[in-house]
Enzyme design. Structure first.
Site, mmCIF file in Angstrom:
data_model
loop_
_atom_site.group_PDB
_atom_site.id
_atom_site.type_symbol
_atom_site.label_atom_id
_atom_site.label_comp_id
_atom_site.label_asym_id
_atom_site.label_seq_id
_atom_site.Cartn_x
_atom_site.Cartn_y
_atom_site.Cartn_z
ATOM 1 C CG ASP A 182 -0.007 -0.109 2.522
ATOM 2 O OD1 ASP A 182 0.397 0.932 3.035
ATOM 3 O OD2 ASP A 182 0.299 -1.244 2.975
ATOM 4 C CG ASP B 69 1.492 4.866 5.727
ATOM 5 O OD1 ASP B 69 0.909 3.966 6.344
ATOM 6 O OD2 ASP B 69 1.981 5.855 6.286
#
Ligand SMILES: CSC[C@H]1O[C@H](OP(=O)(O)O)[C@H](O)[C@@H]1O
Ligand SMILES: Nc1ncnc2[nH]cnc12
Length: 295
Positions: free
Chosen positions: A212, A214
């Protein structure tokens, strides 16, 4: 390093290791309490490999609760001298895209609730941590990983892993701060293991799987467990393949590492001034220098 074994620490999404032959489950008691789970000892070609799920096979320990010292002590007590760890990470820079991999070479520690050393209680040691991941083992892992990455996905060599305490993910302000420090990826476990592996004289390298962005990226959703798990699933087979081939390569090369004698110039306290109980607790690490402690 003739009879030495390889340890594999599986993180989020990696609770078992494929391709191990003749697997036996081993329970190890340690001076630091029980490890996260039973250890699974098997073979890849001629190399004996010990697998341990860092959070337990049902993911029961938070990053703060993982018994890191027990886990690393257990590996070392089984003769492990190389550790490959696998971790899910968030990306802090555009170029580390979800489904990419990174083999970090530095970390920054933002944890504050975990023991970071086997020493203390009357014995002091200061190991060198300038290169906290073993450069030799990291290169081997990155070479193998590179050769297996599918088109369009990249394995990044080197980069800084920001280790946060968790378990909640970062605030946007924190994420921006870590980006401004030049950190590459963020996770909650890795640095603690790297530090303890160094004290236990095991070479340590990490395969970080980017899941991801974040919470800093304008065009990508903020991290959630669902997002992490989806991307871990998509990467699981590749991670298994990389770890298996890297293990086979460790078996062929049995690489020497300066980590294997990290304590040589690190022990400060003269052996005769260390309390008996402490001497017994650290004997696994100090016996090459001080001789075995008589029971
Ligand atoms: C499931 S998202 C947060 C979780 O994932 C990473 O785990 P690991 O390093 O064990 O792969 C991160 O450190 C957090 O523990
Ligand atoms: N964004 C993130 N922060 C901390 N740990 C993670 N593990 C996977 N993604 C993460």
């Amino acid at each position: 390093m003739g009879g030495a074994r390889l340890g594999v620490l599986g993180g989020s999404g990696l609770y078992a290791m494929d391709g191990l032959e003749e697997v036996r489950e081993i329970q190890v008691d340690t001076p630091y309490g029980p490890p996260s789970d039973t250890l699974r000892l098997g073979r890849i070609d001629d190399l004996e490999v010990v697998f341990l799920a860092r959070h337990g096979r049902h993911h029961s320990y938070t990053p703060t609760e993982v018994p890191y010292r027990a886990n690393l002590w257990a590996l070392r007590s089984l003769g492990v001298r190389w550790v490959l760890s696998v971790s899910a990470v968030g990306s802090l820079q555009e170029q580390y895209r979800p489904l990419d991999m990174m083999v970090p070479d530095q970390f920054i520690d933002r944890t504050h609730q975990r023991p970071l050393s086997f020493f203390g209680g009357g014995v002091v040691a200061h190991v060198t941590a300038a290169d906290p991941y073993c450069p030799v083992l990291s290169r081997l892992l990155a070479d193998v990983g590179d050769s297996l990455m599918p088109p369009g996905r990249q394995l990044h060599r080197g980069g800084t892993y920001l280790c946060m305490e968790g378990p909640a993910f970062s605030t946007r302000a924190e994420s921006e701060l870590y980006r401004s420090w030049g950190c590459g990826v963020i996770g909650m476990t890795n640095h603690t293991e790297a530090r303890l592996a160094r004290e236990a004289e095991m070479a340590y390298a990490t395969l970080a799987m980017v899941t991801d962005y974040d919470c800093w990226h304008q065009e990508h959703a903020s991290v959630t467990v669902e997002l992490v798990i989806d991307n871990l699933r998509a990467n699981a087979a590749l991670a298994q393949q990389i770890v298996r081939q890297a293990a086979a390569r460790v078996g062929e090369l049995r690489p020497a590492s300066s980590a294997h004698h990290a304590l040589r110039h690190a022990l400060m306290t003269p052996a005769e001034h260390v309390p008996a109980e402490t001497r017994r607790r650290v004997d696994l690490f100090t016996s090459p220098y001080w001789g075995p402690y008589p029971d």
